[in-house]
Design a protein around this motif. Sequence first.
Motif, mmCIF file in Angstrom:
data_model
loop_
_atom_site.group_PDB
_atom_site.id
_atom_site.type_symbol
_atom_site.label_atom_id
_atom_site.label_comp_id
_atom_site.label_asym_id
_atom_site.label_seq_id
_atom_site.Cartn_x
_atom_site.Cartn_y
_atom_site.Cartn_z
ATOM 1 N N SER A 430 0.862 -1.180 0.000
ATOM 2 C CA SER A 430 0.000 0.000 0.000
ATOM 3 C C SER A 430 0.895 1.226 0.000
ATOM 4 N N PRO A 431 0.548 2.252 -0.797
ATOM 5 C CA PRO A 431 1.405 3.449 -0.808
ATOM 6 C C PRO A 431 1.445 4.130 0.554
ATOM 7 N N ASN A 432 0.481 3.834 1.427
ATOM 8 C CA ASN A 432 0.447 4.485 2.737
ATOM 9 C C ASN A 432 1.123 3.673 3.836
ATOM 10 N N MET A 433 1.780 2.584 3.441
ATOM 11 C CA MET A 433 2.461 1.772 4.448
ATOM 12 C C MET A 433 3.916 1.552 4.072
ATOM 13 N N ARG A 434 4.778 1.639 5.066
ATOM 14 C CA ARG A 434 6.175 1.248 4.908
ATOM 15 C C ARG A 434 6.452 0.255 6.022
ATOM 16 N N TRP A 435 7.134 -0.836 5.701
ATOM 17 C CA TRP A 435 7.214 -1.945 6.647
ATOM 18 C C TRP A 435 8.503 -1.953 7.448
ATOM 19 N N ILE A 436 8.376 -2.387 8.689
ATOM 20 C CA ILE A 436 9.538 -2.530 9.557
ATOM 21 C C ILE A 436 9.548 -3.959 10.095
ATOM 22 N N ILE A 437 10.741 -4.528 10.199
ATOM 23 C CA ILE A 437 10.848 -5.897 10.691
ATOM 24 C C ILE A 437 11.192 -5.867 12.169
ATOM 25 N N GLN A 438 10.349 -6.495 12.978
ATOM 26 C CA GLN A 438 10.654 -6.567 14.402
ATOM 27 C C GLN A 438 11.219 -7.935 14.741
ATOM 28 N N VAL A 439 12.279 -7.923 15.545
ATOM 29 C CA VAL A 439 12.882 -9.179 15.985
ATOM 30 C C VAL A 439 12.670 -9.301 17.491
ATOM 31 N N PRO A 440 11.801 -10.214 17.923
ATOM 32 C CA PRO A 440 11.576 -10.368 19.363
ATOM 33 C C PRO A 440 12.814 -10.959 20.043
ATOM 34 N N ARG A 441 13.100 -10.460 21.243
ATOM 35 C CA ARG A 441 14.289 -10.943 21.961
ATOM 36 C C ARG A 441 13.923 -12.180 22.784
ATOM 37 N N ILE A 442 13.648 -13.288 22.059
ATOM 38 C CA ILE A 442 13.208 -14.488 22.771
ATOM 39 C C ILE A 442 14.065 -15.694 22.418
ATOM 40 N N TYR A 443 15.387 -15.453 22.293
ATOM 41 C CA TYR A 443 16.307 -16.568 22.041
ATOM 42 C C TYR A 443 16.147 -17.656 23.093
ATOM 43 N N ASP A 444 15.998 -17.244 24.353
ATOM 44 C CA ASP A 444 15.935 -18.223 25.453
ATOM 45 C C ASP A 444 14.807 -19.233 25.247
ATOM 46 N N ILE A 445 13.681 -18.774 24.708
ATOM 47 C CA ILE A 445 12.549 -19.681 24.495
ATOM 48 C C ILE A 445 12.882 -20.710 23.411
ATOM 49 N N PHE A 446 13.431 -20.232 22.290
ATOM 50 C CA PHE A 446 13.789 -21.154 21.202
ATOM 51 C C PHE A 446 14.863 -22.136 21.651
ATOM 52 N N ARG A 447 15.821 -21.619 22.433
ATOM 53 C CA ARG A 447 16.924 -22.477 22.874
ATOM 54 C C ARG A 447 16.400 -23.566 23.809
ATOM 55 N N SER A 448 15.513 -23.184 24.721
ATOM 56 C CA SER A 448 15.040 -24.180 25.692
ATOM 57 C C SER A 448 14.168 -25.230 25.006
ATOM 58 N N LYS A 449 13.561 -24.858 23.863
ATOM 59 C CA LYS A 449 12.785 -25.854 23.104
ATOM 60 C C LYS A 449 13.661 -26.575 22.089
ATOM 61 N N LYS A 450 14.965 -26.346 22.172
ATOM 62 C CA LYS A 450 15.954 -26.977 21.286
ATOM 63 C C LYS A 450 15.715 -26.641 19.814
ATOM 64 N N LEU A 451 15.163 -25.468 19.547
ATOM 65 C CA LEU A 451 14.944 -25.054 18.159
ATOM 66 C C LEU A 451 16.179 -24.379 17.585
ATOM 67 N N LEU A 452 17.090 -23.971 18.451
ATOM 68 C CA LEU A 452 18.311 -23.295 18.011
ATOM 69 C C LEU A 452 19.499 -23.819 18.807
ATOM 70 N N PRO A 453 20.664 -23.986 18.130
ATOM 71 C CA PRO A 453 21.845 -24.455 18.862
ATOM 72 C C PRO A 453 22.579 -23.327 19.590
ATOM 73 N N SER A 454 22.483 -22.099 19.054
ATOM 74 C CA SER A 454 23.235 -20.998 19.662
ATOM 75 C C SER A 454 22.600 -19.677 19.262
ATOM 76 N N PHE A 455 23.009 -18.610 19.936
ATOM 77 C CA PHE A 455 22.516 -17.285 19.572
ATOM 78 C C PHE A 455 23.023 -16.902 18.181
ATOM 79 N N GLY A 456 24.232 -17.385 17.858
ATOM 80 C CA GLY A 456 24.809 -17.110 16.544
ATOM 81 C C GLY A 456 23.918 -17.615 15.417
ATOM 82 N N LYS A 457 23.305 -18.788 15.626
ATOM 83 C CA LYS A 457 22.440 -19.360 14.594
ATOM 84 C C LYS A 457 21.209 -18.471 14.390
ATOM 85 N N MET A 458 20.716 -17.918 15.478
ATOM 86 C CA MET A 458 19.554 -17.035 15.384
ATOM 87 C C MET A 458 19.903 -15.807 14.535
ATOM 88 N N LEU A 459 21.084 -15.232 14.812
ATOM 89 C CA LEU A 459 21.518 -14.071 14.030
ATOM 90 C C LEU A 459 21.678 -14.443 12.561
#
Length: 747
Positions: A430-459
Amino acid sequence: MAQSLEPAEMPRQFPKLNISEVDEQVRLLAEKVFAKVLREEDSKDALSLFTVPEDCPIGQKEAKERELEKELAEQKSVETAKRKKSFKMIRSQSLSLQMPPQQDWKGPPSSTPAMSPPKPVPAGAASQAAPASFAMPEFQRVTISGDYCAGITVEDYEQAAKSLAKALMIREKYSRLAYHRFPRTTAQYLCPQRAEKWGPGDEVFPDFHPPPEPHENPYCLDSMPPNLGYVLRMQGGILFVYDNEEMLKRNEPRSLPYPDLETYTVDLSHILALITDGPTKTYCHRRLNFLESKFSLHEMLNEMSEFKELKSNPHRDFYNVRKVDTHIHAAACMNQKHLLRFIKHTYQTEPDRIVTEKRGKKITLRQVFDGLHMDPYDLTVDSLDVHAEVARELEESKYQYTEPRLSIYGRSPLEWLNLARWFINHKVYSPNMRWIIQVPRIYDIFRSKKLLPSFGKMLENIFLPLFEATINPRDHEDLHLFLKYVTGFDSVDDESKHSDHMFSDKSPNPDIWTSEQNPPYSYYLYYMYANIMVLNNLRKERGMSTFLFRPHCGEAGSITHLVSAFLTADNISHGLLLKKSPVLQYLYYLAQIPIAMSPLSNNSLFLEYSKNPLREFLHKGLHVSLSTDDPMQFHYTKEALMEEYAIAAQVWKLSTCDLCEIARNSVLQSGLSHTEKQKFLGPNYYKEGPEGNDIRKTNVAQIRMAFRYETLCNELSFLSDAMKSEEITALFKNTQGKCCNRGRVIP
Ligand SMILES: [Zn+2]
């Protein structure tokens, strides 16, 4: 190609600093501040951010007496008397320059070289429009004559001014190399202090893609830039770019700047030490109080003149100035009314549409309503296309724009592709919208669910796809296209959640950050910023658009968040906690860091409306805009942004000029392109002061613009005067020395 103001030549390396070169005192202080965050202290110890708590009469009385003693002691010193005199001399000069005569008004006094603007790339009708005739408006000015700065000793003043100037130079360095913005006026005052001359070529600007013309297809995949075939490797949380495999083997990456962790820690520690420094706290506190009082006087003296100016401005009022909702989350960008109407409409027209999934079973809208026990708010917003509804209304209203946040979590490298395809398949543009990407700071949740091996992988999941699409757009067409409409990154989550890890240059790098502990805020911000900087420099080389870092900051939690953002952010959302630190608040003022404030959201979550600092910040001259944050939660009407403005205007008795000033700030702060900003604010919008304002478009009085500009110049001149003092004191000594010599020669 993204259009741009003339790009500046600049050294592409981030100057490296070593922690061993930092003053031990500074390092220890910085550590103390961070340690204090860990212990969550909020006591009246030496580190408290105000010298005296504002609500403690005894403390205030004692502080006053201490100040008096200091001043009396100072008066006895001959040396200080001399310096005081020299300051008075410098001051009287700067003061006469504060009010330049109308005919040769050339901007801030320190910029004697002619101020020629950067040449904007000619584009569209907007830049061809004749610039508004510009004259310095007549109004009643508030000036203080006499002393350099009463109520603070010469020594304290000098120390405070020098540290503040240093802090501003640090931010300038971080902004320029990341293609973030830094105010021209402030830069012009800082330049001579490094014995440099300011030129418009020193400025860097972010590049935002101009919107497609009405007849153009916004999803057109033609004219893809060629693939370059560079090789990428993430190392220690930062992406490195190599010309080819051979260069990768030789470990010779392309020269793209970023600050290493040690340099960042060094710079951070300077600001951390500064915010606890007694004299600086006192100085900033006094300057901020002065700014507030000065505005009250200005308002009293010039309210009618500003009003008259607006009255004689035809066809423009608060309703038809452009305003941008600078902080809003896409998942909640519709309000309840939108959502309800949308669901009803869809129920009538497409009852068999699949809207959700429960335990792998697809469920239609009709089934949802049949099984009434289900909450209709569980419907996923994305599958509902409600954005289209919101966008349509924005386009109809014509004067409102919005910058919704979409999430990338860094859980999987495919997130970007899915998001880009969603954008294209659902025709979300839409010409009236410009998008921004938000990155939630929830590495700890993904890590505890074993979805990520390290913070580096998330980055890596967050940034690698962006680099790939930048280097080889023809292999990543969807993402390349989507990125044209993305203008920045946000970092989001509850700031009061705090990490047990103390940030320092010894913090483990993201590759070895494998614990389930969440990294602290400063750590997240550093790695987001460093990668955005490398990416921006790479994209700039390719003539592609760049991104701004616009984190949520200072909504709650530790004051150190605002220190991290002072270095890494182009602008922030919330900023409430600036209330608690006069030094940071004053620095955010001097650097004119835009703050998107959402008092209605704060009112529901963190701070009662009446206690919100927005009015105070606006009066002092901080660069604030109004935004809605989460209309689905906080707003009642279908025009949430207007609701936000209307309530602020009612509660705080804001004038039309105030409201239009906020609206103008919101356009400046936003990721709207150069062409759009010229169209909405005037062809010279990137210049500061009345010169950059076109009242016919913004409905902001020139008197207000001149007041803001001269006030900022005045505050900055205090900093540059403190620098000049050394030279002048030296001069003083020399001339007196010469007299003595002559005395000896001629007896
Ligand atoms: Zn928010």
